[in-house]
Design an enzyme around this catalytic site. Sequence first.
Site, mmCIF file in Angstrom:
data_model
loop_
_atom_site.group_PDB
_atom_site.id
_atom_site.type_symbol
_atom_site.label_atom_id
_atom_site.label_comp_id
_atom_site.label_asym_id
_atom_site.label_seq_id
_atom_site.Cartn_x
_atom_site.Cartn_y
_atom_site.Cartn_z
ATOM 1 N N TYR A 99 38.273 29.920 37.378
ATOM 2 C CA TYR A 99 38.148 31.166 38.148
ATOM 3 C C TYR A 99 39.187 32.149 37.643
ATOM 4 C CZ TYR A 99 38.299 34.384 42.125
ATOM 5 O OH TYR A 99 38.261 35.513 42.914
ATOM 6 N N GLU A 187 35.944 40.039 38.897
ATOM 7 C CA GLU A 187 36.007 38.585 39.086
ATOM 8 C C GLU A 187 35.052 37.872 38.132
ATOM 9 O OE1 GLU A 187 35.825 36.377 43.240
ATOM 10 O OE2 GLU A 187 33.815 36.516 42.384
#
Length: 370
Positions: A99, A187
């Site tokens: 992530y 993101e």
Amino acid sequence: MKLHEFQAKELFAKYAIPIQKGTVIERLEQLDGLTLTYPLVLKAQVLVGGRGKAGGIKVAKSLSEAKQHARAILGMDIKGEKVKRLLVAEAAEIGAEYYLAFVVDRVARRLVAIASAAGGIDIEDVARQTPGKIARVAIDPFLGFQPFHGRVLGRNIRLSGTLLNDFVKISTTLYRLCVTEDAELAEINPLAVVGDRLLAVDAKVIIDDNAVFRHPDLPRNEELTELEHMARASGLSYVELDGDIAIIGNGAGLVMATLDIVAHFGGRPANFLDVGGGATEENMRRAVDIVARKSGVRALFVNIFGGITRCDDIARGITSSPPPMQMVVRLTGTNEDEGRRILKAAGIHVYVDPEEAAQQVVSLVRGRSM
Ligand code: GDP
Ligand code: MN
């Protein structure tokens, strides 16, 4: 303003952040002419997260399988949003999922970089259950996010070798994208290991609404509800919330204060509409119509301080088509006597004190729910 995954990935491509080869389709037949190599991944393009879990992401090994999936996903409802487009991309053979995100931290008043080796799943869940698995770097806006920050962050999530090099390159580039495009969030989840390289398998970018005007090249995504569209068409500012008390006021400050007073007395606003300065009878009539249409509204609170706006115009706007629910009106200012007379004639009691009026509307709603 949220960007769709395919729009965010167009930005990624512009900045040379590695993505899969793919294209966007709106109709089943468009699958026929594709020059992509199977297996393909078909991804619903909606502005809500968790598409995988909702069945909006499927891998297809053949054209017939792709058609079968596309038929199922196009038109699907994902968290209230209808799927109109699919991103079709060459499926990646994913080894591990990381992530990476840059997000505005409002408390720190700067961008922070967030990384985790627990990618692919909801980062909020990781933060709740295993906060130790999240690495963060707060970024000094004058220094920026430097390669050494990338290396520190990458090592914290146990990357090394070519993966660490890729991570440094992708993170510094993503930071540059964030600053250049005025993103409040950028993101990549998952940032996937494919072979011995990192690949942005998903992409989420939110552009700061206040900066959208600086980016004429970016797409414009509307996220308005039907009523928000209606209000905009009438030149009225209207925002939806999820309570049961509809609110109309004049001027942004008064409307915000009204929301606060209602909340203070335990009420939950369903929406709010600012009729603005110098509201006419017609504006007011439309305003009442719009806020009252929202499902779940059980009472209306009108809070008007007449200045340029005339209380008699407001009163006529209310009485010309009264809402199908209980209503509390607080009205003072220009022509208030005439306004009060009009409302009184229609059987509507008028308050002068906004707190008293707010308490009344909250008790109306409460009384009915008991
Ligand atoms: P989200 O559910 O909306 O976050 O959509 P993502 O693009 O993140 O996809 C969700 C999950 O589907 C990923 O975490 C992957 O596990 C899987 N997925 C998506 N794209 C691919 C792909 O190209 N190959 C493989 N093997 N899995 C994929
Ligand atoms: Mn994702």
